[in-house]
Design a protein around this motif. Structure first.
Motif, PDB file in Angstrom:
ATOM      1  N   LEU A 162       0.832  -1.198   0.000  1.00 56.49           N
ATOM      2  CA  LEU A 162       0.000   0.000   0.000  1.00 56.49           C
ATOM      3  C   LEU A 162       0.868   1.250   0.000  1.00 56.49           C
ATOM      4  O   LEU A 162       1.800   1.377   0.784  1.00 56.49           O
ATOM      5  CB  LEU A 162      -0.916   0.007   1.228  1.00 56.49           C
ATOM      6  N   LYS A 163       0.538   2.171  -0.888  1.00 57.38           N
ATOM      7  CA  LYS A 163       1.280   3.431  -1.000  1.00 57.38           C
ATOM      8  C   LYS A 163       0.293   4.589  -0.922  1.00 57.38           C
ATOM      9  O   LYS A 163      -0.798   4.530  -1.496  1.00 57.38           O
ATOM     10  CB  LYS A 163       2.025   3.507  -2.339  1.00 57.38           C
ATOM     11  N   PRO A 164       0.640   5.658  -0.203  1.00 59.79           N
ATOM     12  CA  PRO A 164      -0.249   6.819  -0.142  1.00 59.79           C
ATOM     13  C   PRO A 164      -0.576   7.326  -1.550  1.00 59.79           C
ATOM     14  O   PRO A 164       0.285   7.358  -2.426  1.00 59.79           O
ATOM     15  CB  PRO A 164       0.558   7.845   0.642  1.00 59.79           C
ATOM     16  N   GLY A 165      -1.840   7.680  -1.749  1.00 56.64           N
ATOM     17  CA  GLY A 165      -2.281   8.190  -3.041  1.00 56.64           C
ATOM     18  C   GLY A 165      -2.979   7.144  -3.907  1.00 56.64           C
ATOM     19  O   GLY A 165      -3.545   7.482  -4.936  1.00 56.64           O
ATOM     20  N   MET A 166      -2.930   5.867  -3.489  1.00 58.10           N
ATOM     21  CA  MET A 166      -3.623   4.826  -4.259  1.00 58.10           C
ATOM     22  C   MET A 166      -5.129   5.056  -4.175  1.00 58.10           C
ATOM     23  O   MET A 166      -5.638   5.484  -3.138  1.00 58.10           O
ATOM     24  CB  MET A 166      -3.294   3.435  -3.720  1.00 58.10           C
ATOM     25  N   ASN A 167      -5.845   4.785  -5.284  1.00 59.78           N
ATOM     26  CA  ASN A 167      -7.299   4.903  -5.216  1.00 59.78           C
ATOM     27  C   ASN A 167      -7.887   3.622  -4.628  1.00 59.78           C
ATOM     28  O   ASN A 167      -7.179   2.637  -4.420  1.00 59.78           O
ATOM     29  CB  ASN A 167      -7.896   5.253  -6.581  1.00 59.78           C
ATOM     30  N   LYS A 168      -9.205   3.631  -4.369  1.00 56.31           N
ATOM     31  CA  LYS A 168      -9.844   2.487  -3.713  1.00 56.31           C
ATOM     32  C   LYS A 168      -9.734   1.220  -4.558  1.00 56.31           C
ATOM     33  O   LYS A 168      -9.568   0.125  -4.018  1.00 56.31           O
ATOM     34  CB  LYS A 168     -11.309   2.778  -3.409  1.00 56.31           C
ATOM     35  N   ARG A 169      -9.817   1.375  -5.856  1.00 56.88           N
ATOM     36  CA  ARG A 169      -9.719   0.198  -6.733  1.00 56.88           C
ATOM     37  C   ARG A 169      -8.343  -0.468  -6.599  1.00 56.88           C
ATOM     38  O   ARG A 169      -8.237  -1.684  -6.556  1.00 56.88           O
ATOM     39  CB  ARG A 169      -9.992   0.622  -8.162  1.00 56.88           C
ATOM     40  N   PHE A 220      -9.012   6.724   3.886  1.00 58.91           N
ATOM     41  CA  PHE A 220      -8.965   7.432   2.611  1.00 58.91           C
ATOM     42  C   PHE A 220      -9.302   8.904   2.832  1.00 58.91           C
ATOM     43  O   PHE A 220     -10.074   9.245   3.721  1.00 58.91           O
ATOM     44  CB  PHE A 220      -9.991   6.845   1.629  1.00 58.91           C
ATOM     45  N   GLU A 221      -8.712   9.744   1.998  1.00 58.75           N
ATOM     46  CA  GLU A 221      -9.064  11.159   1.975  1.00 58.75           C
ATOM     47  C   GLU A 221      -9.194  11.541   0.508  1.00 58.75           C
ATOM     48  O   GLU A 221      -8.261  11.354  -0.278  1.00 58.75           O
ATOM     49  CB  GLU A 221      -7.967  11.986   2.652  1.00 58.75           C
ATOM     50  N   ASP A 222     -10.354  12.054   0.129  1.00 60.69           N
ATOM     51  CA  ASP A 222     -10.672  12.341  -1.276  1.00 60.69           C
ATOM     52  C   ASP A 222     -10.491  11.092  -2.143  1.00 60.69           C
ATOM     53  O   ASP A 222      -9.933  11.141  -3.244  1.00 60.69           O
ATOM     54  CB  ASP A 222      -9.799  13.481  -1.807  1.00 60.69           C
ATOM     55  N   ASN A 223     -10.959   9.957  -1.628  1.00 60.23           N
ATOM     56  CA  ASN A 223     -10.882   8.645  -2.298  1.00 60.23           C
ATOM     57  C   ASN A 223      -9.455   8.205  -2.605  1.00 60.23           C
ATOM     58  O   ASN A 223      -9.226   7.406  -3.511  1.00 60.23           O
ATOM     59  CB  ASN A 223     -11.730   8.621  -3.577  1.00 60.23           C
ATOM     60  N   LYS A 224      -8.478   8.710  -1.877  1.00 60.52           N
ATOM     61  CA  LYS A 224      -7.074   8.302  -2.010  1.00 60.52           C
ATOM     62  C   LYS A 224      -6.607   7.728  -0.683  1.00 60.52           C
ATOM     63  O   LYS A 224      -6.887   8.279   0.386  1.00 60.52           O
ATOM     64  CB  LYS A 224      -6.173   9.489  -2.393  1.00 60.52           C
ATOM     65  N   TYR A 225      -5.864   6.632  -0.744  1.00 54.11           N
ATOM     66  CA  TYR A 225      -5.351   5.965   0.456  1.00 54.11           C
ATOM     67  C   TYR A 225      -4.376   6.885   1.189  1.00 54.11           C
ATOM     68  O   TYR A 225      -3.504   7.502   0.574  1.00 54.11           O
ATOM     69  CB  TYR A 225      -4.663   4.661   0.056  1.00 54.11           C
TER      70      TYR A 225
END
Length: 114
Positions: free
Chosen positions: A46-53, A95-100
């Motif tokens: 997991l990396k910051p900025g990944m989307n939910k998908r 998530f924040e703004d659908n980003k991890y």
């Protein structure tokens, strides 16, 4: 005389059947696992900025969708050893703004499922 013996045998057989029923060795119990199996390797991907998908590709879909609050998802897992003690694990992905952004929770120390 034979009627007395026959009447005496009925309670004896009933007692024997009852005793053998009580001495049954027991039921075989299995290990029960439920939920999302999450490993340290999965969390490391997991990396910051990944989307939910992308997060769902790595961790899988959570068992229960959080329809009221889209800022986090819970990945719950329980493991019960053959009818004994149950161990629980809860990983919460934020998530924040659908980003991890990050996750909280700790993995189980020992788990034969993975």
């Amino acid at each position: 005389m034979q009627k007395i013996r026959f009447k005496l045998l009925i309670p004896v057989f009933t007692l024997l059947l009852t005793i053998t029923g009580c001495s049954f060795p027991g039921v075989y119990k299995i290990n029960i696992q439920q939920g999302n199996i999450i490993t340290q390797d999965m969390l490391d991907q997991l990396k910051p900025g990944m989307n939910k998908r992308q997060v769902h590709f790595v961790l899988g879909n959570p068992l229960v969708d959080n329809v009221f609050d889209e800022t986090h998802e819970n990945y719950a897992y329980t493991y019960q050893y053959a009818g004994g003690k149950t161990k629980q694990q809860l990983i919460t992905v934020y998530f924040e703004d659908n980003k991890y952004t990050h996750f909280t929770g700790e993995l189980l120390d020992d788990n034969p499922a993975y």
